[in-house]
Design a protein around this motif. Structure first.
Motif, PDB file in Angstrom:
ATOM      1  N   ASN A  84      12.278  -9.721  -2.926  1.00 46.56           N
ATOM      2  CA  ASN A  84      13.243  -8.728  -2.428  1.00 46.56           C
ATOM      3  C   ASN A  84      13.540  -7.636  -3.441  1.00 46.56           C
ATOM      4  O   ASN A  84      14.352  -6.748  -3.166  1.00 46.56           O
ATOM      5  CB  ASN A  84      14.545  -9.429  -2.036  1.00 46.56           C
ATOM      6  CG  ASN A  84      14.402 -10.279  -0.787  1.00 46.56           C
ATOM      7  OD1 ASN A  84      13.456 -10.114  -0.021  1.00 46.56           O
ATOM      8  ND2 ASN A  84      15.329 -11.197  -0.571  1.00 46.56           N
ATOM      9  N   THR A  85      12.892  -7.682  -4.594  1.00 50.09           N
ATOM     10  CA  THR A  85      13.099  -6.655  -5.610  1.00 50.09           C
ATOM     11  C   THR A  85      12.374  -5.372  -5.213  1.00 50.09           C
ATOM     12  O   THR A  85      11.155  -5.391  -5.006  1.00 50.09           O
ATOM     13  CB  THR A  85      12.579  -7.132  -6.974  1.00 50.09           C
ATOM     14  OG1 THR A  85      13.269  -8.322  -7.353  1.00 50.09           O
ATOM     15  CG2 THR A  85      12.784  -6.067  -8.035  1.00 50.09           C
ATOM     16  N   PRO A  86      13.081  -4.247  -5.073  1.00 53.09           N
ATOM     17  CA  PRO A  86      12.412  -2.990  -4.708  1.00 53.09           C
ATOM     18  C   PRO A  86      11.293  -2.645  -5.685  1.00 53.09           C
ATOM     19  O   PRO A  86      11.489  -2.692  -6.902  1.00 53.09           O
ATOM     20  CB  PRO A  86      13.556  -1.960  -4.788  1.00 53.09           C
ATOM     21  CG  PRO A  86      14.812  -2.756  -4.576  1.00 53.09           C
ATOM     22  CD  PRO A  86      14.543  -4.082  -5.227  1.00 53.09           C
ATOM     23  N   GLY A  87      10.132  -2.338  -5.152  1.00 55.56           N
ATOM     24  CA  GLY A  87       8.982  -1.989  -5.985  1.00 55.56           C
ATOM     25  C   GLY A  87       8.012  -3.124  -6.203  1.00 55.56           C
ATOM     26  O   GLY A  87       6.860  -2.897  -6.568  1.00 55.56           O
ATOM     27  N   ILE A  88       8.443  -4.359  -5.981  1.00 51.69           N
ATOM     28  CA  ILE A  88       7.556  -5.502  -6.138  1.00 51.69           C
ATOM     29  C   ILE A  88       6.783  -5.707  -4.847  1.00 51.69           C
ATOM     30  O   ILE A  88       7.364  -5.956  -3.792  1.00 51.69           O
ATOM     31  CB  ILE A  88       8.327  -6.782  -6.522  1.00 51.69           C
ATOM     32  CG1 ILE A  88       9.039  -6.579  -7.862  1.00 51.69           C
ATOM     33  CG2 ILE A  88       7.381  -7.974  -6.584  1.00 51.69           C
ATOM     34  CD1 ILE A  88       8.129  -6.240  -9.026  1.00 51.69           C
ATOM     35  N   GLU A  89       5.462  -5.604  -4.934  1.00 51.92           N
ATOM     36  CA  GLU A  89       4.610  -5.683  -3.753  1.00 51.92           C
ATOM     37  C   GLU A  89       3.970  -7.054  -3.579  1.00 51.92           C
ATOM     38  O   GLU A  89       3.550  -7.405  -2.478  1.00 51.92           O
ATOM     39  CB  GLU A  89       3.505  -4.618  -3.864  1.00 51.92           C
ATOM     40  CG  GLU A  89       4.051  -3.190  -3.950  1.00 51.92           C
ATOM     41  CD  GLU A  89       2.975  -2.180  -4.305  1.00 51.92           C
ATOM     42  OE1 GLU A  89       1.801  -2.596  -4.493  1.00 51.92           O
ATOM     43  OE2 GLU A  89       3.307  -0.983  -4.419  1.00 51.92           O
ATOM     44  N   GLN A  90       3.868  -7.826  -4.658  1.00 54.49           N
ATOM     45  CA  GLN A  90       3.212  -9.129  -4.578  1.00 54.49           C
ATOM     46  C   GLN A  90       3.930 -10.131  -5.467  1.00 54.49           C
ATOM     47  O   GLN A  90       4.231  -9.847  -6.631  1.00 54.49           O
ATOM     48  CB  GLN A  90       1.740  -9.025  -5.015  1.00 54.49           C
ATOM     49  CG  GLN A  90       0.981 -10.341  -4.915  1.00 54.49           C
ATOM     50  CD  GLN A  90      -0.470 -10.220  -5.329  1.00 54.49           C
ATOM     51  OE1 GLN A  90      -0.930  -9.156  -5.720  1.00 54.49           O
ATOM     52  NE2 GLN A  90      -1.205 -11.310  -5.250  1.00 54.49           N
ATOM     53  N   VAL A  91       4.211 -11.303  -4.899  1.00 54.18           N
ATOM     54  CA  VAL A  91       4.791 -12.402  -5.657  1.00 54.18           C
ATOM     55  C   VAL A  91       3.847 -13.594  -5.542  1.00 54.18           C
ATOM     56  O   VAL A  91       3.603 -14.098  -4.442  1.00 54.18           O
ATOM     57  CB  VAL A  91       6.188 -12.794  -5.142  1.00 54.18           C
ATOM     58  CG1 VAL A  91       6.751 -13.957  -5.971  1.00 54.18           C
ATOM     59  CG2 VAL A  91       7.141 -11.599  -5.208  1.00 54.18           C
ATOM     60  N   ALA A  92       3.311 -14.013  -6.666  1.00 61.73           N
ATOM     61  CA  ALA A  92       2.358 -15.115  -6.702  1.00 61.73           C
ATOM     62  C   ALA A  92       2.940 -16.261  -7.512  1.00 61.73           C
ATOM     63  O   ALA A  92       3.962 -16.112  -8.189  1.00 61.73           O
ATOM     64  CB  ALA A  92       1.041 -14.640  -7.323  1.00 61.73           C
ATOM     65  N   ILE A  93       2.295 -17.398  -7.440  1.00 61.33           N
ATOM     66  CA  ILE A  93       2.732 -18.558  -8.204  1.00 61.33           C
ATOM     67  C   ILE A  93       1.502 -19.308  -8.700  1.00 61.33           C
ATOM     68  O   ILE A  93       0.478 -19.356  -8.018  1.00 61.33           O
ATOM     69  CB  ILE A  93       3.621 -19.485  -7.344  1.00 61.33           C
ATOM     70  CG1 ILE A  93       4.223 -20.624  -8.183  1.00 61.33           C
ATOM     71  CG2 ILE A  93       2.850 -20.067  -6.166  1.00 61.33           C
ATOM     72  CD1 ILE A  93       5.274 -21.423  -7.436  1.00 61.33           C
ATOM     73  N   THR A  94       1.604 -19.852  -9.902  1.00 59.58           N
ATOM     74  CA  THR A  94       0.584 -20.760 -10.419  1.00 59.58           C
ATOM     75  C   THR A  94       1.200 -22.144 -10.513  1.00 59.58           C
ATOM     76  O   THR A  94       2.265 -22.320 -11.118  1.00 59.58           O
ATOM     77  CB  THR A  94       0.091 -20.310 -11.806  1.00 59.58           C
ATOM     78  OG1 THR A  94      -0.589 -19.061 -11.683  1.00 59.58           O
ATOM     79  CG2 THR A  94      -0.876 -21.332 -12.393  1.00 59.58           C
TER      80      THR A  94
END
Length: 322
Positions: A84-94
């Protein structure tokens, strides 16, 4: 935009949320996790402040790492906060995948867009030998669920001379009918694994040559991509990525910075120390935090010096999630 003195731009943040891990991987924590440092990990509000600061400076991708991030009960909230952070287009996890099957629906609802799972062998006995965790099929079932959900999936396999050096073909067979990326990772020397490194390091360059001779073609990376050189083949649904930190000019394309689980900026995985930012991760201090990030970036070096045996403050890879 975060840019260093070598002209490298940083679109990619690797955010560690814990250094705790429940696996005992031979190359990382062979004796298991030792609680010998602060466990006052970043709060959800502190994560909000740091992700907003990075996003305001041009970061568009966040990868959540550990240790094992699924050990935090508030992981879905952390994913949602990042997404939900403006500007963040991709959230990944390892992740090591041990909770993937159970928690995938919550991660998807929270907004996860890509998952990397560590699978160092497709042989159950060898997987148990490497990781100390004997439930490979359980992890593979979770990976199949993620593939079926349409999410971007990568398998991370550390190449180990004494353990999985002969298992390239089983991996190739597995990705032939699956839309996943297999990433073969050169073992990196850390403060705690020097003898193991000498016994097990394999260069990825001969594998790259083998792939090219077998009809694989290299793919051009985008600005937020990680360090892997990726390859595709017309007869395979899956792709292969090679992460070769000991190869020439590996650091020239560096586009990522790291925040530790206790709020320290690491300009490199093998930096001599983390730079404490926690005091600035408070409401109303975002501009000061951004200014500090820009100023500290001036200290980033051209290379990690791994080829000279330098390991910096990294005693094991669980400290920052690689």
């Amino acid at each position: 935009m975060l840019e260093d003195k070598f002209g490298r731009r940083f679109h990619y943040l690797r955010l560690s949320i814990t250094d705790v891990c429940n696996f005992r991987c031979q190359y990382c924590l062979p004796d298991g996790y030792q609680c010998n440092s602060s466990r006052e990990f970043l709060t959800l509000d502190e994560i909000k402040q740091i992700t907003h600061a990075f996003a305001a400076l041009g970061t568009s991708k966040i990868r959540i790492t550990g240790g094992e991030p699924a050990l935090r009960k508030d992981l879905p909230q952390i994913i949602q906060q990042c997404a939900n952070t403006p500007g963040i287009e991709q959230v990944a996890i390892t992740t090591n995948g041990y909770k993937l099957k159970q928690d995938l629906p919550a991660w998807l609802d929270a907004g996860i867009s890509a998952i990397n799972v560590s699978v160092d062998s497709l042989d159950p006995r060898q997987f148990d030998n490497i990781t100390g965790f004997g439930r490979l099929q359980h992890i593979l079932d979770g990976i199949e669920m993620a593939i079926e959900a349409g999410i971007k999936v990568k398998l991370n396999a550390v190449m180990l001379k004494q353990f999985n050096a002969d298992q390239l073909q089983p991996f190739l067979n597995w990705i032939q009918s699956r839309n996943v990326t297999l990433r073969l990772i050169e073992l990196m020397q850390t403060g705690d694994n020097q003898l193991f490194f000498k016994q097990n390091h394999i260069s990825g360059l001969p594998i790259k040559q083998q792939l090219l001779e077998s009809g694989w073609s290299q793919i051009i990376r985008n600005k937020t991509a990680g360090p892997a050189q990726e390859f595709h083949h017309p007869d395979y649904q899956g792709k292969i990525g090679l992460i070769m930190p000991y190869s020439k000019d590996f650091c020239a394309s560096c586009n990522r910075l790291r925040i530790s689980a206790t709020g320290k900026l690491h300009l490199c995985l093998f930096a001599e120390q983390g730079l404490d930012l926690r005091e600035l991760m408070q409401e109303g201090k975002q501009h000061a935090l951004q200014d500090e990030l820009v100023a500290l970036l001036g200290n980033k070096q051209a290379t990690h010096w791994l080829d000279k045996g330098f390991t910096g403050a990294t005693s094991n890879l669980a400290m920052l999630g690689g």
